[in-house]
Every structure is written in C-alpha cells, then in structure tokens.
Design an enzyme around this catalytic site. Structure first.
Site, short mmCIF file in Angstrom:
data_model
loop_
_atom_site.label_atom_id
_atom_site.label_comp_id
_atom_site.label_asym_id
_atom_site.label_seq_id
_atom_site.Cartn_x
_atom_site.Cartn_y
_atom_site.Cartn_z
CE1 TYR A 68 -5.92 2.82 -2.81
CE2 TYR A 68 -3.82 3.28 -1.76
CZ TYR A 68 -5.02 2.62 -1.77
OH TYR A 68 -5.33 1.74 -0.76
NE ARG A 71 -2.63 7.21 1.55
CZ ARG A 71 -2.69 5.88 1.59
NH1 ARG A 71 -3.74 5.24 1.09
NH2 ARG A 71 -1.72 5.19 2.12
CG ASN A 104 4.00 3.86 7.01
OD1 ASN A 104 2.92 3.47 7.49
ND2 ASN A 104 4.94 4.46 7.73
CG ASP A 106 5.70 6.98 3.75
OD1 ASP A 106 4.93 7.12 4.71
OD2 ASP A 106 6.88 6.59 3.91
CG HIS A 121 0.31 -3.08 4.47
ND1 HIS A 121 -0.12 -2.38 5.58
CD2 HIS A 121 0.18 -4.39 4.80
CE1 HIS A 121 -0.50 -3.21 6.52
NE2 HIS A 121 -0.32 -4.44 6.09
CB CYS A 129 -0.05 -4.62 -15.64
SG CYS A 129 -1.08 -5.40 -16.90
CB CYS A 132 1.51 -8.22 -17.87
SG CYS A 132 0.56 -7.58 -19.24
CB CYS A 151 -0.61 -5.62 -22.17
SG CYS A 151 -1.22 -4.75 -20.71
CB SER A 189 -3.50 2.14 15.61
OG SER A 189 -3.82 1.37 14.44
C1 BV8 Z 1 -4.97 -10.37 5.35
C2 BV8 Z 1 -3.25 -0.41 2.11
C3 BV8 Z 1 -5.30 -12.63 4.83
C4 BV8 Z 1 -2.36 0.52 1.48
C5 BV8 Z 1 -3.60 -1.30 4.28
C6 BV8 Z 1 -11.09 -9.34 12.15
C7 BV8 Z 1 -10.15 -9.49 13.15
C8 BV8 Z 1 -8.79 -9.50 12.86
C9 BV8 Z 1 -8.34 -9.37 11.55
C10 BV8 Z 1 -9.28 -9.19 10.55
C11 BV8 Z 1 -10.65 -9.19 10.84
N1 BV8 Z 1 -11.31 -9.02 9.67
C12 BV8 Z 1 -10.40 -8.92 8.66
C13 BV8 Z 1 -9.18 -9.03 9.18
C14 BV8 Z 1 -7.90 -8.97 8.43
C15 BV8 Z 1 -7.58 -7.54 8.04
C16 BV8 Z 1 -7.53 -6.67 9.26
O1 BV8 Z 1 -6.59 -6.71 10.04
N2 BV8 Z 1 -8.59 -5.86 9.45
C17 BV8 Z 1 -8.62 -4.99 10.61
C18 BV8 Z 1 -9.12 -3.61 10.21
C19 BV8 Z 1 -9.49 -5.64 11.66
N3 BV8 Z 1 -6.26 -7.59 7.44
C20 BV8 Z 1 -6.14 -7.81 6.13
O2 BV8 Z 1 -7.08 -7.90 5.36
C21 BV8 Z 1 -4.73 -8.01 5.63
N4 BV8 Z 1 -4.68 -9.19 4.83
O3 BV8 Z 1 -5.27 -10.56 6.50
O4 BV8 Z 1 -4.90 -11.35 4.41
C22 BV8 Z 1 -5.11 -13.56 3.71
C23 BV8 Z 1 -4.73 -14.85 4.00
C24 BV8 Z 1 -4.53 -15.73 2.97
C25 BV8 Z 1 -4.70 -15.31 1.66
C26 BV8 Z 1 -5.08 -14.00 1.38
C27 BV8 Z 1 -5.29 -13.11 2.40
C28 BV8 Z 1 -4.28 -6.86 4.74
C29 BV8 Z 1 -4.03 -5.66 5.59
C30 BV8 Z 1 -3.44 -4.54 4.72
C31 BV8 Z 1 -4.52 -3.56 4.42
N5 BV8 Z 1 -3.94 -2.40 3.71
N6 BV8 Z 1 -3.16 -0.30 3.56
C32 BV8 Z 1 -2.75 1.89 1.91
O5 BV8 Z 1 -3.80 2.38 1.47
O6 BV8 Z 1 -1.96 2.43 2.69
S1 BV8 Z 1 -3.74 -1.14 5.95
C33 BV8 Z 1 -3.48 0.44 6.48
O7 BV8 Z 1 -3.54 0.33 7.92
C34 BV8 Z 1 -2.14 1.04 6.18
O8 BV8 Z 1 -1.23 0.19 5.52
C35 BV8 Z 1 -1.63 1.34 7.60
O9 BV8 Z 1 -0.27 1.36 7.67
C36 BV8 Z 1 -2.20 0.21 8.32
C37 BV8 Z 1 -2.14 0.18 9.81
O10 BV8 Z 1 -2.46 1.44 10.30
P1 BV8 Z 1 -1.32 2.23 11.10
O11 BV8 Z 1 -0.09 2.29 10.25
O12 BV8 Z 1 -1.18 1.64 12.45
O13 BV8 Z 1 -1.95 3.65 11.13
P2 BV8 Z 1 -3.06 4.19 12.15
O14 BV8 Z 1 -3.54 5.49 11.65
O15 BV8 Z 1 -4.04 3.09 12.45
O16 BV8 Z 1 -2.24 4.43 13.52
C38 BV8 Z 1 -1.23 5.42 13.56
C39 BV8 Z 1 -0.61 5.33 14.94
O17 BV8 Z 1 0.45 6.29 15.00
C40 BV8 Z 1 -1.58 5.67 16.05
O18 BV8 Z 1 -1.44 4.71 17.08
C41 BV8 Z 1 -1.11 7.05 16.54
O19 BV8 Z 1 -1.27 7.18 17.94
C42 BV8 Z 1 0.35 7.02 16.20
N7 BV8 Z 1 0.91 8.34 15.92
C43 BV8 Z 1 0.31 9.41 15.32
N8 BV8 Z 1 1.19 10.43 15.27
C44 BV8 Z 1 2.36 10.00 15.81
C45 BV8 Z 1 2.19 8.66 16.22
N9 BV8 Z 1 3.16 7.96 16.83
C46 BV8 Z 1 4.35 8.58 17.01
N10 BV8 Z 1 4.59 9.86 16.64
C47 BV8 Z 1 3.63 10.59 16.05
N11 BV8 Z 1 3.87 11.87 15.69
#
Ligand code: BV8
Length: 240
Positions: A68, A71, A104, A106, A121, A129, A132, A151, A189
């Site tokens: 992080y 990042r 995002n 950012d 997210h 913390c 706290c 703290c 995505s």
């Molecule tokens: C939850 C942290 C429940 C901060 C992130 C099986 C099936 C389905 C779901 C699940 C499963 N197993 C587990 C799950 C749930 C899980 C999940 O979805 N897993 C996935 C991988 C299968 N989800 C979770 O765990 C979420 N929580 O479900 O909680 C719960 C219920 C009750 C009580 C408690 C809990 C939590 C999800 C959050 C995870 N944290 N980030 C950080 O480090 O950033 S996720 C991470 O992926 C980022 O936040 C990011 O934003 C996010 C999604 O990715 P994208 O933003 O889409 O980025 P990516 O690179 O994938 O795609 C970019 C796209 O842009 C591409 O399509 C590309 O073509 C396009 N692009 C590129 N350049 C351009 C462009 N488009 C236009 N112009 C350009 N120039």
C-alpha cells in the site's frame, strides 16, 4: 441506441433524472495508475490473498504495508485525466441525483472536482486504527504510518476494504440504484463483487444500463448499451 447522454435525454429515454456511475481502476489507467488485472496489473506482481485480505495483514503486515505504501506513493504523483474531469463537470452541472460509486482507492475523482463520490473499497488517504476505530489522514506522512490520535499506536492498517470484508455504504449504494434512471459502469472488469453485480440489480429494477470500458467486461452482456475504448475519450464524449 443513441450514444451521448444528451441524445438519451432527448431520445426515447424520457427524462433521465437520477444517475449512478460505477468506476473501477480503468478510469485511472490513463493517469498512470496500474489496473489490477491484465498485463502488468497490480495483482500480477502479488497474489491477492498475499496483500489484500485481513489474513495477509495478520500474517505479514510489513508486506501488505509495503504494497500500500507503493500504491500511495504512485497515486500521489498522478493527475486526474479527461475522464475524471468530464465526470466532475457532469457532477457539478447535474440537477438531479448523481452518485459516483468508485471501487478505486485513489482520490482522482475528488482532485478533478467531483463532489458526490462514494469510495466503496475505502481510500488510500486514511489509516485506520481498528483498536480505537479511528481513521486518520495518511497523506502527510507518506510511507511512515501516522500515530493513532487516540492511542498513539502506529499499528494502523490502510483504510481499504480487503477481500472477505464488507464494502462501505452498501445500503446507500442500493438505495441510489433503486432511485436511478441510468446506471453507467466505467473502467471495471466486472470481476469483483458486490460491485460486479450492480448492473444486474439495476436491470432488475428497470434501470437503463451503459458500459464504457476498454474491452467488454465480464458482465457486458447485462448492459443495454456498451461502448469500448479509452475512458479519456469515451467519457467526455458521453457527457457532452
Ligand atoms: C465481500 C482493495 C462479503 C483496495 C479490493 C466467488 C464468486 C463471487 C464472489 C466471490 C467469490 N469468492 C469471494 C467472493 C467475494 C469477493 C470477490 O468478488 N472475489 C472475486 C475476485 C471473485 N468480494 C469480496 O470479498 C468483497 N467483499 O464480498 O464481502 C461480506 C458479506 C458480509 C459480511 C462481510 C463480508 C470485497 C471486495 C473488495 C476487495 N478489495 N481492493 C485496493 O487494494 O485497491 S478489489 C480491487 O478490485 C480494487 O478495488 C479494484 O477496483 C477492484 C475491481 O477491479 P477493477 O477496478 O475492475 O480493475 P481491473 O484491473 O479488474 O479492471 C480494469 C478494467 O479497466 C479492465 O476491464 C480494463 O479493460 C479497463 N481499462 C483499462 N484501461 C482502460 C480501461 N477502460 C477504459 N479506459 C482505459 N484506459
């Protein structure tokens, strides 16, 4: 289906009053911030479960904090691009309801001037913390962990939502989707839930849906309309 919002507004869409916009890493790609999936993406250098889960933080906090810190340092040197600016312009001029739900961490939407932004997210700006339950800005102490104002401990975590954790303000997001006339997904995505499921929730409630992305997302079939290309070109076109 006519493309620009103006055409939709005058076209057979009737009135579009309330808009929900979901953004992902792709909207910040042209600002120079790595996306997560696809060549050279952030996760490619790391296994997600090694850097973006509470278990990873418990197991190896320094690895997670270095991820992080890297990042945060990268984000600090980047600027909003025309896609962020177009959404900020739409936000400032839009008379109806409008909510930019971003995955995002950012702050480029805010730095472009957008006001109605929700970070489902979390954000790289804050340290949290958990002892706290206090959040404190991380911006002014790049890399070094700020002390908790309560703290004094530096055992803080990034204020981001990891896999297995509940994203922020889900009730508010679903409430906005229920009231929406238009749902637009930009630069994601469609790989991560619950964000990836919003288009289906929107459709089930009769909301019009539009995808703007570099390429078809995993959920592209659920959208009424999709345009594929670079966000910095597509989003200003759509907003005009
Ligand atoms: C939850 C942290 C429940 C901060 C992130 C099986 C099936 C389905 C779901 C699940 C499963 N197993 C587990 C799950 C749930 C899980 C999940 O979805 N897993 C996935 C991988 C299968 N989800 C979770 O765990 C979420 N929580 O479900 O909680 C719960 C219920 C009750 C009580 C408690 C809990 C939590 C999800 C959050 C995870 N944290 N980030 C950080 O480090 O950033 S996720 C991470 O992926 C980022 O936040 C990011 O934003 C996010 C999604 O990715 P994208 O933003 O889409 O980025 P990516 O690179 O994938 O795609 C970019 C796209 O842009 C591409 O399509 C590309 O073509 C396009 N692009 C590129 N350049 C351009 C462009 N488009 C236009 N112009 C350009 N120039």
């Amino acid at each position: 289906m006519p493309f620009s919002l103006a055409a939709w507004f005058m076209g057979d869409m009737g009135n579009i009053r309330n808009i929900v916009i979901l953004t992902g890493a792709g909207i910040s790609a042209e600002s120079g911030i790595d996306t997560f999936r696809g060549g050279g993406g952030l996760w490619e250098q790391h296994k997600v479960e090694d850097v973006a889960t509470p278990e990873a933080f418990a197991r190896d906090p320094d690895l997670v904090l270095r991820f992080y810190d890297m990042r945060r340092e990268a984000i600090q040197t980047k600027e909003p691009n025309p896609a962020h600016e177009a959404l900020a312009q739409l936000d400032s001029g839009w008379k109806g309801e409008l909510l930019i739900v971003t995955q995002n961490v950012d702050d480029l939407h805010e730095r472009a001037g957008a006001k109605r932004v929700l970070h489902m997210h979390g954000t790289h700006l804050n340290a949290w913390c958990t002892a706290c339950d206090v959040r404190t800005p991380w911006r002014d102490t790049l890399v070094e962990r700020p002390p908790c104002p309560e703290c004094g401990e530096r055992a803080l975590r990034p204020d981001v939502v990891w896999f297995g954790e509940m994203p922020y303000e889900m009730e508010r997001i679903y409430g906005a989707l229920r009231e929406a006339d238009l749902f637009v997904s930009i630069g994601t995505s469609g790989a991560v839930y619950p964000a990836a499921g919003f288009v289906r929730e929107a459709r089930a409630m009769g909301v019009r849906t539009l995808e703007l992305n570099l390429e078809p997302s995993q959920g592209t079939a659920w959208f009424d309309d999709a345009r594929h290309g670079q966000a910095s070109k597509l989003v200003p076109q759509w907003v005009d």
